[in-house]
Design an enzyme around this catalytic site. Structure first.
Site, PDB file in Angstrom:
ATOM      1  N   GLU A 115      65.864  -1.136 -51.196  1.00  0.00           N
ATOM      2  CA  GLU A 115      64.809  -0.117 -51.231  1.00  0.00           C
ATOM      3  C   GLU A 115      63.784  -0.429 -52.329  1.00  0.00           C
ATOM      4  O   GLU A 115      62.584  -0.192 -52.143  1.00  0.00           O
ATOM      5  CB  GLU A 115      65.422   1.262 -51.433  1.00  0.00           C
ATOM      6  CG  GLU A 115      66.259   1.714 -50.239  1.00  0.00           C
ATOM      7  CD  GLU A 115      66.798   3.117 -50.402  1.00  0.00           C
ATOM      8  OE1 GLU A 115      66.182   4.047 -49.864  1.00  0.00           O
ATOM      9  OE2 GLU A 115      67.838   3.276 -51.075  1.00  0.00           O
ATOM     10  N   GLU A 135      74.245   0.836 -47.537  1.00  0.00           N
ATOM     11  CA  GLU A 135      74.986   2.002 -48.025  1.00  0.00           C
ATOM     12  C   GLU A 135      75.595   2.835 -46.906  1.00  0.00           C
ATOM     13  O   GLU A 135      76.515   3.626 -47.146  1.00  0.00           O
ATOM     14  CB  GLU A 135      74.103   2.874 -48.930  1.00  0.00           C
ATOM     15  CG  GLU A 135      72.791   3.332 -48.328  1.00  0.00           C
ATOM     16  CD  GLU A 135      71.641   2.413 -48.665  1.00  0.00           C
ATOM     17  OE1 GLU A 135      70.764   2.797 -49.449  1.00  0.00           O
ATOM     18  OE2 GLU A 135      71.612   1.304 -48.116  1.00  0.00           O
TER      19      GLU A 135
END
Length: 210
Positions: A115, A135
């Site tokens: 990210e 994740e």
């Protein structure tokens, strides 16, 4: 001055290195605070024309440091909201930074590390690096803007595939689908000839050597 990052400046380039190699540069609240502080300083430094973000050791960043947040705390809404808000604030600051920001992805870039790279203007990746919003394999969702930024880069269908299956891509695969701008041989990764920075006129021009 900083405990979790290093900042170096040379020839108009500021290099921010995430400096927690013992934890694969996993992200903590302290690291986010220091990253934000560094960006604030570099924004108004007239000698800096471009910022490179990279990681110390064999990782760019393995994402949120789950060991720094106990499982019980992570499940508390107040803690989760603080982590989400802080990460979104810092990554949005990178995305809106008035000077070009390059993610030099030298190794693992998973979860929050991916990210972080997505928030940058350009992504240069080592061919043997790995990147992905992984994740979801832990039952978590990308909470720092990864779902939106990845979708904008590579499209809805491919983004869903990578996120829902927690896929990991190597550098060449990332370049092929547009997740990275350029994949580089590991031994040439820090060859400065890969990135040419010039300013014949404002704004800044960046090009890649072939």
């Amino acid at each position: 001055m900083y405990q979790t990052i290093k900042v170096e400046k040379m020839d108009g380039i500021a290099k921010i290195t995430l400096n927690r190699p013992q934890r694969l540069n996993a992200i903590t609240l302290e690291l986010l605070d220091e990253l934000r502080r560094a960006l604030n300083e570099l924004e108004f430094d007239d000698d800096v024309r471009v910022v490179i973000i990279t990681g110390e050791g064999k990782a760019f960043s393995a994402g949120l440091d789950l060991q720094a947040v106990s499982e019980g705390d992570l499940l508390k809404p107040s803690v989760s909201m603080l982590l989400a808000a802080k990460g979104q604030e810092v990554f949005t600051a990178i995305e809106r930074f008035p000077k070009p920001v390059i993610a030099a992805i030298n190794g693992y870039a998973f979860g929050g590390g991916c990210e972080l790279a997505l928030a940058c203007d350009f992504r240069i990746i080592s061919k043997n690096a790995q990147i992905g919003l992984t994740e979801t394999a832990l039952g978590l969702i990308p909470g720092w803007g990864g779902t939106q930024r990845m979708t904008k880069l590579i499209g809805m269908a491919k983004a869903k595939e990578l996120i829902m299956f927690a896929k990991r891509l190597n550098g060449e695969e990332a370049e092929k689908i547009g997740l990275a701008n350029k994949a580089v041989d590991p031994e040439k990764f820090w060859d400065l000839s890969l990135i040419h920075i010039s300013e014949p006129t404002r704004p800044l021009y960046i090009s890649y050597a072939v």
